[in-house]
Design an enzyme around this catalytic site. Structure first.
Site, short mmCIF file in Angstrom:
data_model
loop_
_atom_site.label_atom_id
_atom_site.label_comp_id
_atom_site.label_asym_id
_atom_site.label_seq_id
_atom_site.Cartn_x
_atom_site.Cartn_y
_atom_site.Cartn_z
N HIS A 37 0.84 -1.21 0.00
CA HIS A 37 0.00 0.00 0.00
C HIS A 37 0.88 1.26 0.00
O HIS A 37 0.60 2.22 -0.71
CB HIS A 37 -0.88 0.04 1.26
CG HIS A 37 -1.86 -1.08 1.38
ND1 HIS A 37 -1.75 -2.05 2.35
CD2 HIS A 37 -2.97 -1.39 0.69
CE1 HIS A 37 -2.76 -2.90 2.24
NE2 HIS A 37 -3.52 -2.52 1.24
N GLN A 153 -8.43 -6.94 -11.11
CA GLN A 153 -9.10 -5.72 -10.62
C GLN A 153 -8.66 -4.50 -11.46
O GLN A 153 -9.49 -3.66 -11.83
CB GLN A 153 -8.72 -5.51 -9.15
CG GLN A 153 -9.10 -4.16 -8.59
CD GLN A 153 -8.87 -4.09 -7.10
OE1 GLN A 153 -9.64 -4.68 -6.33
NE2 GLN A 153 -7.84 -3.42 -6.66
N VAL A 176 4.76 -5.52 -4.56
CA VAL A 176 5.79 -5.49 -3.51
C VAL A 176 5.74 -6.84 -2.79
O VAL A 176 4.66 -7.33 -2.44
CB VAL A 176 5.53 -4.33 -2.53
CG1 VAL A 176 6.55 -4.36 -1.39
CG2 VAL A 176 5.59 -3.00 -3.27
N SER A 185 0.24 -8.94 1.32
CA SER A 185 -1.21 -8.86 1.31
C SER A 185 -1.67 -8.71 2.76
O SER A 185 -1.05 -9.30 3.66
CB SER A 185 -1.79 -10.16 0.73
OG SER A 185 -3.15 -10.28 1.08
N ARG A 187 -4.07 -10.12 3.88
CA ARG A 187 -4.54 -11.45 4.27
C ARG A 187 -3.39 -12.37 4.70
O ARG A 187 -3.65 -13.42 5.28
CB ARG A 187 -5.35 -12.09 3.14
CG ARG A 187 -6.70 -11.42 2.93
CD ARG A 187 -7.60 -12.19 1.98
NE ARG A 187 -8.97 -11.72 2.03
CZ ARG A 187 -9.51 -10.85 1.17
NH1 ARG A 187 -8.78 -10.37 0.18
NH2 ARG A 187 -10.77 -10.47 1.31
P1 AMP Z 1 -6.42 -3.73 -0.59
O1 AMP Z 1 -6.27 -2.94 0.68
O2 AMP Z 1 -6.02 -5.14 -0.48
O3 AMP Z 1 -7.77 -3.51 -1.23
O4 AMP Z 1 -5.37 -3.09 -1.60
C1 AMP Z 1 -5.39 -1.73 -1.90
C2 AMP Z 1 -4.46 -1.46 -3.06
O5 AMP Z 1 -3.15 -1.88 -2.72
C3 AMP Z 1 -4.86 -2.24 -4.33
O6 AMP Z 1 -4.67 -1.41 -5.47
C4 AMP Z 1 -3.90 -3.39 -4.32
O7 AMP Z 1 -3.63 -3.91 -5.61
C5 AMP Z 1 -2.66 -2.72 -3.74
N1 AMP Z 1 -1.75 -3.74 -3.19
C6 AMP Z 1 -2.04 -4.70 -2.29
N2 AMP Z 1 -0.98 -5.49 -2.06
C7 AMP Z 1 0.01 -5.02 -2.85
C8 AMP Z 1 1.37 -5.42 -3.08
N3 AMP Z 1 1.91 -6.45 -2.47
N4 AMP Z 1 2.09 -4.69 -3.97
C9 AMP Z 1 1.54 -3.63 -4.61
N5 AMP Z 1 0.28 -3.20 -4.43
C10 AMP Z 1 -0.49 -3.89 -3.57
#
Ligand code: AMP
Length: 281
Positions: A37, A153, A176, A185, A187
């Site tokens: 993020h 997405q 990342v 993630s 998760r």
């Molecule tokens: P989320 O909070 O999981 O909905 O993710 C919010 C944003 O962060 C989305 O655009 C995701 O694709 C991005 N994101 C989540 N994990 C990663 C990661 N490991 N590397 C780059 N972007 C990420």
């Protein structure tokens, strides 16, 4: 950093941040922030004059049996991280604020929304596009930053922006990873020690495909078959999908002759994880 909980506050703050021709960047998130993020926030900081981040665990993108109630929430820590990055506006609305009783309007990108994650999670992308469209209307960003980690997405959002003429530039940022290669993630926090080790099979299967691709293999079925053999070594991990697709249409590709997306999703215990790789002949 100005923290806004209501739509009128957020609108006023973003119009302020926008004033005198400033370029506003938006980073939509569900919180429980990690370096993935923060990489989006840094890209937004580098490309825009003001940065807004949203934190909203969007119920309409979760299925009835999914992890909405246990999704990690750590608002105070997230605020500290965003403050440190120099974010200007944080929009963190309640569910009632975003979905007042009686909402019956949805944004649906037909076709794409039923592919990859959309096939395994019916209704998921309808929830994503609806909330992202709402955020775009509320905050009116010039650019919005999304992670390549959620490649399907990204394709769905790009198509929504194109089809519905949103005046916003969509910027994709690289995945990342943890030092051992696992894609970051929120998760990942669900994984116990054993599962954390098993989760590496997603990355290993992609590495196997990349290696064979570099050795000249271009037939999708052959790449998929050897990646599945890598998965077979980790029987506790249940493969959801492993597909080689066009990154814009998400349609399967038989022979790789242009930029192609290899996307994988799998259940490690009850945790669903994603990863992907772009192949460029
Ligand atoms: P989320 O909070 O999981 O909905 O993710 C919010 C944003 O962060 C989305 O655009 C995701 O694709 C991005 N994101 C989540 N994990 C990663 C990661 N490991 N590397 C780059 N972007 C990420």
């Amino acid at each position: 950093m100005q923290i806004c909980a209501t739509i009128p506050e957020a609108r006023a703050a973003s119009r302020d941040a926008h004033s005198s021709g400033k370029r506003l960047g938006l980073v939509p998130t569900m919180g429980a922030l990690h370096e993935g993020h923060l990489s989006l926030v840094r890209a937004a900081k580098a490309q825009c004059d003001s940065v807004a981040v949203s934190i909203f665990v969007n119920p309409t993108q979760f299925g009835p049996t999914e992890d909405l109630s246990k999704y990690p929430r750590q608002f105070d820590r997230d605020c500290q991280l965003l403050e440190k990055e120099g974010v200007d506006v944080l929009f963190a609305p309640s569910v009632d604020e975003m979905y007042p009783d009686g909402q019956v309007s949805w944004v649906l990108v037909e076709g794409l929304s039923e592919k990859l994650d959309g096939r395994s999670r019916p209704g998921h992308f309808r929830g994503v596009t609806t909330i992202v469209a709402k955020l775009f209307h509320i905050l009116e960003p010039d650019a919005a930053f999304f992670g390549q980690k959620d490649a399907a997405q990204l394709a769905v959002i790009r198509r929504m922006v194109r089809d519905l003429n949103f005046p916003v530039e969509i910027v994709a940022c690289p995945i990342v990873r943890e030092p051992d290669g696992l894609a970051m993630s929120s998760r990942n926090a669900y994984l116990n020690r054993e599962e954390r080790a098993q989760a590496l099979v997603l990355q290993h299967s992609l590495q196997q495909m990349q290696q064979e691709f570099q050795n000249g293999e271009r037939i999708a079925a052959k790449l998929i078959s050897s990646a599945k053999k890598v998965f077979a070594r980790e029987p506790q991990v249940a493969l959801d999908y492993l597909e080689i697709v066009d990154p814009d249409t998400l349609d399967p590709v038989e022979r790789i002759s242009q930029q192609t997306l290899v996307a994988v999703a799998a259940y490690v215990g009850s945790t669903r994880l994603l990863d992907n790789l772009v192949l460029n002949p």
